[in-house]
Design an enzyme around this catalytic site. Structure first.
Site, mmCIF file in Angstrom:
data_model
loop_
_atom_site.group_PDB
_atom_site.id
_atom_site.type_symbol
_atom_site.label_atom_id
_atom_site.label_comp_id
_atom_site.label_asym_id
_atom_site.label_seq_id
_atom_site.Cartn_x
_atom_site.Cartn_y
_atom_site.Cartn_z
ATOM 1 N N TYR A 163 -17.972 -56.296 -34.943
ATOM 2 C CA TYR A 163 -16.633 -56.496 -35.517
ATOM 3 C C TYR A 163 -17.398 -55.649 -37.231
ATOM 4 O O TYR A 163 -16.486 -55.567 -37.271
ATOM 5 C CB TYR A 163 -17.776 -57.759 -36.197
ATOM 6 C CG TYR A 163 -16.985 -58.857 -37.214
ATOM 7 C CD1 TYR A 163 -15.285 -59.421 -36.766
ATOM 8 C CD2 TYR A 163 -17.338 -59.153 -38.231
ATOM 9 C CE1 TYR A 163 -14.729 -59.749 -37.621
ATOM 10 C CE2 TYR A 163 -17.225 -59.947 -39.391
ATOM 11 C CZ TYR A 163 -15.255 -60.639 -39.070
ATOM 12 O OH TYR A 163 -14.159 -60.956 -40.316
ATOM 13 N N LYS A 168 -14.050 -53.471 -39.026
ATOM 14 C CA LYS A 168 -13.767 -53.593 -40.649
ATOM 15 C C LYS A 168 -14.291 -52.723 -41.496
ATOM 16 O O LYS A 168 -12.862 -52.359 -42.425
ATOM 17 C CB LYS A 168 -14.440 -55.417 -40.839
ATOM 18 C CG LYS A 168 -13.913 -56.725 -40.333
ATOM 19 C CD LYS A 168 -13.058 -56.854 -40.538
ATOM 20 C CE LYS A 168 -12.467 -58.262 -40.197
ATOM 21 N NZ LYS A 168 -11.296 -58.332 -40.918
#
Lengths: 327, 327
Positions: free
Chosen positions: B155, B159
């Protein structure tokens, strides 16, 4: 213990580039990597790489784009133990051609990682050639290993993204990656590529060949260098290093020699004399000065030094390496 | 001056999520953004977003995946002036489902940027919801704005890659991006999502509802919080900020409240009394403790503070905001 566990299959992507060719020659000459014999080596590039005349093992050259249908599947069929990924377009080209830069420098790398992920139980060492251009201004005088990744070029952005992917794929056990951020390689042999850093090499190489060279920046300009020979040794060391020692941060800034243009020229004069140095013609180019002003001048490289990466000892040594290896 | 220059078209991607819904309600309620009237707002998410009953302008909801054929082209047809990109899967899901995480969090974002790039002369403000998970251990006690991007989750990697793309597309004038790294949003209303951080909210929310809540970590655990209301104000401020002030580093760590679980519980007791606090049951979960131990505890956020982003003043205020907005 089977033969495939004892000996190494290698793959070099980007083998027709300057560093790719020197790495190929080095491996052909020694025939070993980290104490294990090389049993085969496949070379691939968008132009067909030369295979060295003499190698004590099978050396195969393939011409093609890594994104071409089926090429990666075919290259990975032999399950290379070590993959050197040196393929890419240089900074000037990535800045000039947005789509080409992202396709070649980012998408092809991700596709390589994805194809590796697709092979059950396969976890090769991937040595990825990265760059100090993953960093951007403003810089401290000496850039530490934990400095922010904030590139100011598309090239640096693409390499930084590949470093992040390399880290995540490695963390998840899908491959065993190590990123090697090379200083500017100097003295580059042969003809210049499209990199704005080309003059750092030409002001040494061309006068040594009796030719005039243009210096587009001031003598006070400081930069960060490695000889082609040391760059190849970095890749070799990265291929066999215990990656557990990287503690999850898989990209390393390599050590180098920090020198001003004045120091480069003084070294050239010590080695080749004042007549050679007189072949350097000062012709300031504001565009190149602007680009170069955005580059870092010196790195701490503490992690790489602690892990046994060894740089050239001085710019004099960089010139001597050039004379030994190229003439 | 035409109407389209005076008023704002907005697009909110990820509008069905908790922050998306609160941002939608806020914009519907005020009808303005940075002193300009909103003339239309399109909401999109993989599940059809609710449109607020009352809004002084056209509000349209679309259901669909950003990567679906033709959807982005259609959403960009109106040339939204401001795009809030909040769509994504959370950390737990991105870690569990490798492909889904990369597709939703990375590929969809890049596709959005590419579709914008494909429209000649169009350069919308893109407000991208990022995360403190772009950072990874080891951390200093307080993480500075120039700390290394070294995420330790898929994750955080996705990002961080989007932040790099946002920066490069902005630098090249293809869009006008700003990345907003949100602290953990607390108190989250409603039911928990798949994030491992869910308990930070449930130990406040559930006892306030007369329900038992499980605390899986020690009381000394320190974390970094923002109320949903302040998170929405961050996005609002980011939509209208002069991005020239970002000086090329387009992602900002947002300010927040640093509090230990013990401090959270003390605030809850001050506001709701000892009986409510007794509904918190301590049940250590080594897996969650391990995950949470890897998260940063406090940020300097100097840049965001200097640019006018304002956090909640204390954890007491965060609980009061929850009571005002949710009950």
């Amino acid at each position: 213990v089977t033969d495939s566990q004892d000996t190494l299959h290698l793959l070099i992507a980007g083998a027709a580039g300057m560093i790719g060719r020197k790495l190929t020659s080095r491996i052909a000459a020694i025939g070993y990597l980290g104490g294990r014999a090389v049993s085969s080596c496949t070379l691939v590039d968008v132009i067909e790489p030369d295979t060295p005349a003499i190698a004590g093992f099978a050396m195969t050259a393939r011409q093609g784009d890594l994104c071409a249908d089926g090429l990666l599947e075919c290259l990975l069929e032999e399950r290379p133990d070590v993959i050197f990924h040196l393929a890419g377009v240089v900074s000037g080209e990535a800045e000039h051609d947005f789509e080409k830069g992202y396709t070649v420098n980012m998408d092809a790398t991700r596709l390589l990682f994805e194809r590796i992920r697709g092979i059950e139980g396969y976890r090769p060492r991937v040595v990825f050639a990265s760059t100090a251009a993953v960093y951007g201004q403003p810089f401290p005088d000496q850039v530490p290993d934990d400095f922010i990744l904030a590139p100011l070029t598309s090239y640096g952005t693409q390499k930084a993204i590949c470093e992040l992917l390399l880290n995540d794929y490695s963390r998840r056990g899908l491959l065993d990656g190590i990123g090697v951020r090379l200083p500017t390689v100097c003295v580059r042999p042969g003809t210049p590529n499209k990199a704005a850093s080309g003059f750092f090499s030409s002001i040494i190489r061309d006068p040594l060949n009796g030719q005039e060279a243009v210096l587009p920046v001031s003598d006070e300009t400081r930069h960060w260098f490695v000889s082609p020979r040391s760059a190849v040794r970095f890749l070799e060391h990265a291929a066999t290093l215990d990656t557990g020692l990287l503690e999850g941060r898989r990209s390393l800034t390599m050590p180098g020699v920090s020198a001003t243009v004045a120091e480069q020229i003084a070294a050239l004069e010590r080695i080749a004399g004042a007549d050679v140095v007189r072949l350097i013609r000062r012709e300031p180019d504001p565009e190149i000065e602007r680009i170069v002003a955005g580059w870092p001048r010196r790195f701490a490289a503490d992690r790489a030094l602690a892990l046994g990466f060894v740089a050239d000892s001085s710019f004099d040594e960089i010139i001597r390496v050039h004379l030994e290896d190229e003439r």
